[in-house]
Scaffold this motif. Structure first.
Motif, mmCIF file in Angstrom:
data_model
loop_
_atom_site.group_PDB
_atom_site.id
_atom_site.type_symbol
_atom_site.label_atom_id
_atom_site.label_comp_id
_atom_site.label_asym_id
_atom_site.label_seq_id
_atom_site.Cartn_x
_atom_site.Cartn_y
_atom_site.Cartn_z
ATOM 1 N N ASP A 55 1.086 -1.214 -0.417
ATOM 2 C CA ASP A 55 0.047 0.005 -0.427
ATOM 3 C C ASP A 55 0.751 1.015 0.487
ATOM 4 O O ASP A 55 0.389 2.121 0.324
ATOM 5 C CB ASP A 55 -0.655 0.040 1.283
ATOM 6 C CG ASP A 55 -2.554 0.977 1.267
ATOM 7 O OD1 ASP A 55 -2.693 1.147 -0.114
ATOM 8 O OD2 ASP A 55 -2.679 1.315 1.775
ATOM 9 N N ARG A 58 -0.032 3.781 -2.215
ATOM 10 C CA ARG A 58 -1.433 4.896 -1.804
ATOM 11 C C ARG A 58 -0.882 6.174 -1.054
ATOM 12 O O ARG A 58 -1.355 6.915 -0.951
ATOM 13 C CB ARG A 58 -2.497 3.971 -1.523
ATOM 14 C CG ARG A 58 -3.569 5.005 -1.522
ATOM 15 C CD ARG A 58 -5.349 3.670 -0.709
ATOM 16 N NE ARG A 58 -4.733 3.067 0.047
ATOM 17 C CZ ARG A 58 -5.614 3.169 1.391
ATOM 18 N NH1 ARG A 58 -6.424 3.681 1.371
ATOM 19 N NH2 ARG A 58 -5.231 2.232 2.731
ATOM 20 N N HIS A 59 0.341 5.763 0.517
ATOM 21 C CA HIS A 59 0.271 6.733 1.433
ATOM 22 C C HIS A 59 1.025 7.498 1.212
ATOM 23 O O HIS A 59 1.174 8.558 1.960
ATOM 24 C CB HIS A 59 0.309 5.976 2.411
ATOM 25 C CG HIS A 59 -0.381 4.748 2.808
ATOM 26 N ND1 HIS A 59 -1.599 5.376 3.812
ATOM 27 C CD2 HIS A 59 -1.157 3.784 2.509
ATOM 28 C CE1 HIS A 59 -2.829 5.127 4.367
ATOM 29 N NE2 HIS A 59 -2.065 3.835 3.659
ATOM 30 N N PRO A 62 -1.006 10.455 -1.032
ATOM 31 C CA PRO A 62 -2.473 10.360 -0.144
ATOM 32 C C PRO A 62 -3.465 11.546 -0.224
ATOM 33 O O PRO A 62 -3.519 12.876 -0.929
ATOM 34 C CB PRO A 62 -2.393 11.322 1.233
ATOM 35 C CG PRO A 62 -1.426 11.631 1.194
ATOM 36 C CD PRO A 62 -0.076 11.582 -0.053
ATOM 37 N N THR A 63 -4.022 11.229 -1.402
ATOM 38 C CA THR A 63 -5.701 12.130 -2.469
ATOM 39 C C THR A 63 -7.013 11.520 -1.676
ATOM 40 O O THR A 63 -6.768 10.118 -0.784
ATOM 41 C CB THR A 63 -5.264 11.532 -3.474
ATOM 42 O OG1 THR A 63 -5.935 9.606 -3.470
ATOM 43 C CG2 THR A 63 -4.312 11.468 -4.427
ATOM 44 N N ARG A 65 -9.469 10.567 -3.144
ATOM 45 C CA ARG A 65 -10.294 9.157 -3.578
ATOM 46 C C ARG A 65 -9.626 8.090 -2.696
ATOM 47 O O ARG A 65 -10.520 7.130 -2.795
ATOM 48 C CB ARG A 65 -10.046 9.452 -5.526
ATOM 49 C CG ARG A 65 -10.247 8.257 -6.405
ATOM 50 C CD ARG A 65 -9.673 8.838 -7.306
ATOM 51 N NE ARG A 65 -9.177 9.495 -8.435
ATOM 52 C CZ ARG A 65 -10.529 10.466 -8.860
ATOM 53 N NH1 ARG A 65 -11.550 9.219 -9.370
ATOM 54 N NH2 ARG A 65 -10.519 11.158 -9.464
ATOM 55 N N ASP A 66 -8.595 7.965 -2.425
ATOM 56 C CA ASP A 66 -7.983 7.176 -2.012
ATOM 57 C C ASP A 66 -8.341 6.855 -0.667
ATOM 58 O O ASP A 66 -8.291 5.557 -0.524
ATOM 59 C CB ASP A 66 -6.430 7.033 -2.312
ATOM 60 C CG ASP A 66 -5.723 6.535 -3.437
ATOM 61 O OD1 ASP A 66 -6.945 6.002 -4.220
ATOM 62 O OD2 ASP A 66 -5.298 6.892 -3.805
ATOM 63 N N PHE A 67 -8.730 7.494 0.060
ATOM 64 C CA PHE A 67 -9.387 7.193 1.584
ATOM 65 C C PHE A 67 -10.346 8.354 1.854
ATOM 66 O O PHE A 67 -10.848 7.542 3.424
ATOM 67 C CB PHE A 67 -7.710 8.505 2.277
ATOM 68 C CG PHE A 67 -6.949 8.411 2.160
ATOM 69 C CD1 PHE A 67 -6.763 6.842 2.937
ATOM 70 C CD2 PHE A 67 -5.931 8.357 1.500
ATOM 71 C CE1 PHE A 67 -5.635 6.170 3.185
ATOM 72 C CE2 PHE A 67 -4.912 7.226 1.041
ATOM 73 C CZ PHE A 67 -3.822 6.829 2.065
ATOM 74 N N ALA A 266 -4.249 12.871 4.020
ATOM 75 C CA ALA A 266 -5.431 13.011 2.198
ATOM 76 C C ALA A 266 -6.118 14.770 3.060
ATOM 77 O O ALA A 266 -5.710 15.780 1.802
ATOM 78 C CB ALA A 266 -5.870 12.325 2.182
#
Length: 595
Positions: A55, A58-59, A62-63, A65-67, A266
């Motif tokens: 992951d 993604r981190h 950070p957006t 959309r992802d969180f 995010a």
């Protein structure tokens, strides 16, 4: 003691501050080669903050959309959105009732800004800290109803306001509570109560209990827009840009010391981008008043912008923050921002007086698990800051209480250490009859207490928290992320470290050890800051500064007993951009003998 199964970093078992040094992850003693390992450093920083290896991507960036979760996962969220949508469609008057701190001001500004963009009649009400205290009062809610508000939304307060909300209900006004503070099993009578820290919340929503109130308000904004969209409200009008509200979310989140992991990271990462565009007139004026010549960074929100907003509620007019953040008049924004800066200077002077008086009482507190300090005439607007200073000085949770001269009632504010849930203890003390009022979250809490109950209250906290405090203090270590020679402490390295940010509670900023070095010069600058010039065996030197450390054992050792000795220096790597060419420096937190 801290577990010895973890390898000591650089062999340091007892530093000048009295801590063992541990590697947060694996051994990252990089010498001067840090610049060639930037990708490895970034990955390691993410892994050692709990990110799964699968992951990392993604981190790393950070957006939302992802969180972002579905707001409907939160209890009462849809009911709150439906009631506000009804008020918008029916042209009702809506009042946002906010707390007087930064989280309250940004939460209120966010909803006021959104509602006005939707064409709704939206007002705000911020109580006076000294005259009204924390949270909604029944008198104020009823008065707002009498003045025409058929819907009131409390932000950053209200979760424990049973009596006040009962009065509002009896007066026929609907109240929606948007909060993040701990709740009791019995909820107050509200049209809706949106709070991830409700005891009956789902696991998915409860996982977002680290959100500040402004983050919860942003989720409500999403739910509201979705509800209005479903009702055809935007068939002939443009939807507001919710992303433009993220500058407020970032400021409130950081200033409220909310844990910066997951969704909060995010929020802050994207909010800083919005803030850099300076589209909000009031935020732009605040940046200018803070004398920032570059785009704000995460640390600026907590140390430059946030304190100015807070100053209005602490020692000035409680509405100044919301007025600044919602105005569309550049001249008004500039005037308010300058006023807040002046009030912030006043706050610093008042804070220094209260802190000096509080520290004079510490000698009688040495056996207490929680420092409980009280004094008559102390300004209630600065007690939270002073509690934080006392916590830093003693390494224990601290509660500072301002006693009123005439009534014998005290208003208190507390700050805790990692591993000690102060908010839960305050709620338990209130339920035991020791407090008039009280609540909060793990790291911070507020209370109202009768003078006669002070000793019983302190004893209650000792009995409840002594074991937790002892365990937390025993486990206090300096966790290092990497070690470099002076030549490895470069602006490029600092930029690499910042890529794993933003940093804060729950997502700690990286600590760097530099050494071994010999002290070339160590002296006091400003009022009480330690400045160090050190030279390494690689032929390079570095500058380090330790803030408010002049009287510490570390400062005295480096200034007076460093001849011929080698040291490791540890702290945060920062950019010093005062000169013609940016240089890396170390914000010194600890030091240890290297031989």
């Amino acid at each position: 003691m801290a577990s010895r199964s973890i390898a000591l970093a650089l062999g340091v078992e007892n530093s000048l501050v009295g801590r063992a040094w541990h590697w947060r992850g694996g051994n990252m003693a990089l010498g001067a080669d840090a610049a060639s390992l930037q990708n490895d450093i970034l990955t390691q920083l993410l892994l050692t903050r709990g990110v799964d290896p699968q992951d990392v991507a993604r981190h790393a960036k950070p957006t939302l959309r992802d969180f972002l979760p579905d707001p409907s996962e939160f209890r009462d969220m849809d009911a709150a959105a439906e009631r506000i949508a009804q008020a918008v469609l029916s042209d009702e008057t809506i009042t946002i009732y906010g707390d007087y701190d930064v989280d309250g001001a940004t939460s209120a500004a966010l909803l006021v800004d959104l509602l006005r963009n939707l064409g709704a009649r939206a007002n705000y009400y911020i109580p006076d800290r000294l005259l009204e205290g924390y949270g909604p009062s029944g008198e104020a809610l009823v008065r707002l109803a009498e003045e025409g508000s058929s819907l009131i939304v409390t932000v950053d307060c209200g979760a424990m306001a049973h009596e006040a909300l009962g009065q509002a209900r009896d007066a026929g006004v609907d109240v929606i509570v948007v909060d993040h503070h701990k709740c009791s099993p019995e909820l107050p009578p509200a049209a809706a109560l949106v709070n991830p820290n409700r005891l009956d919340e789902s696991d998915l929503a409860a996982a977002h209990g680290h959100l500040a109130a402004v983050g919860v308000a942003f989720l409500l904004a999403i739910a509201l827009i979705r509800t209005l969209r479903d009702r055809g409200y935007f068939d002939d009008r443009e939807e507001p840009n919710l992303m433009a509200l993220l500058d407020l979310v970032a400021l409130g989140t950081v200033a409220d010391v909310a844990a910066l992991h997951g969704l909060n990271r995010a929020f802050v990462a994207q909010g800083l981008k919005v803030m850099a565009r300076r589209e909000r007139i009031g935020m732009s004026a605040l940046i200018d008043a803070s004398r920032l010549k570059r785009a704000p960074q995460c640390s600026d929100l907590g140390f430059a912008l946030g304190p100015r907003i807070n100053a209005g509620g602490r020692v000035g007019e409680s509405t100044l923050g919301v007025r600044l953040l919602t105005t569309s008049d550049a001249d008004e924004a500039r005037e308010i921002a300058e006023q807040l800066s002046a009030l912030n200077e006043d706050r610093r002077a008042i804070e220094a007086e209260v802190q000096q008086a509080a520290e004079a009482l510490l000698a009688g507190q040495h056996n207490r698990a929680v420092q409980v300090l009280s004094g008559a005439g102390w300004h209630p607007g600065v007690i939270g800051i002073v509690a934080g200073r006392i916590k830093e000085k003693t390494g224990k949770p601290a509660i500072v209480i301002a006693l009123e001269d005439d009534s014998g009632v005290g208003k208190g504010s507390g700050r805790s250490i990692s591993g000690v849930d102060l908010g839960a203890a305050i709620i338990a003390a209130r339920e035991s009859g020791l407090l008039v009022a009280g609540g909060g979250h793990a790291m911070a809490a507020g209370l109202t207490i009768e003078r006669s109950m002070l000793e019983d209250f302190a004893a209650f906290l000792d009995e409840r928290l002594a074991r937790d405090v002892d365990r937390a203090r025993q486990n206090q270590v300096m966790q290092l992320d990497l070690a470099v020679a002076p030549g490895g402490l470069t602006p490029s390295l600092v930029e690499t470290l910042e890529q794993a940010g933003p940093y804060g509670v729950g997502w700690p900023g990286p600590r760097v050890a530099v050494g071994p070095v010999r002290i070339v010069k160590a002296d006091i600058v400003g009022k009480d800051h330690l400045r160090v010039i050190a030279a390494g065996e690689d032929g390079r030197s570095l500058k380090a500064i330790a803030f408010r450390a002049a009287e510490s054992e570390m400062a005295q050792t480096l200034m007076h007993r460093s001849a011929g000795r080698r040291f490791h220096l540890a702290g945060r790597a920062r950019i010093d951009d005062w000169g013609s060419r940016p240089q890396a420096e170390l914000h010194l937190e600890d030091a240890a003998f290297a031989d």
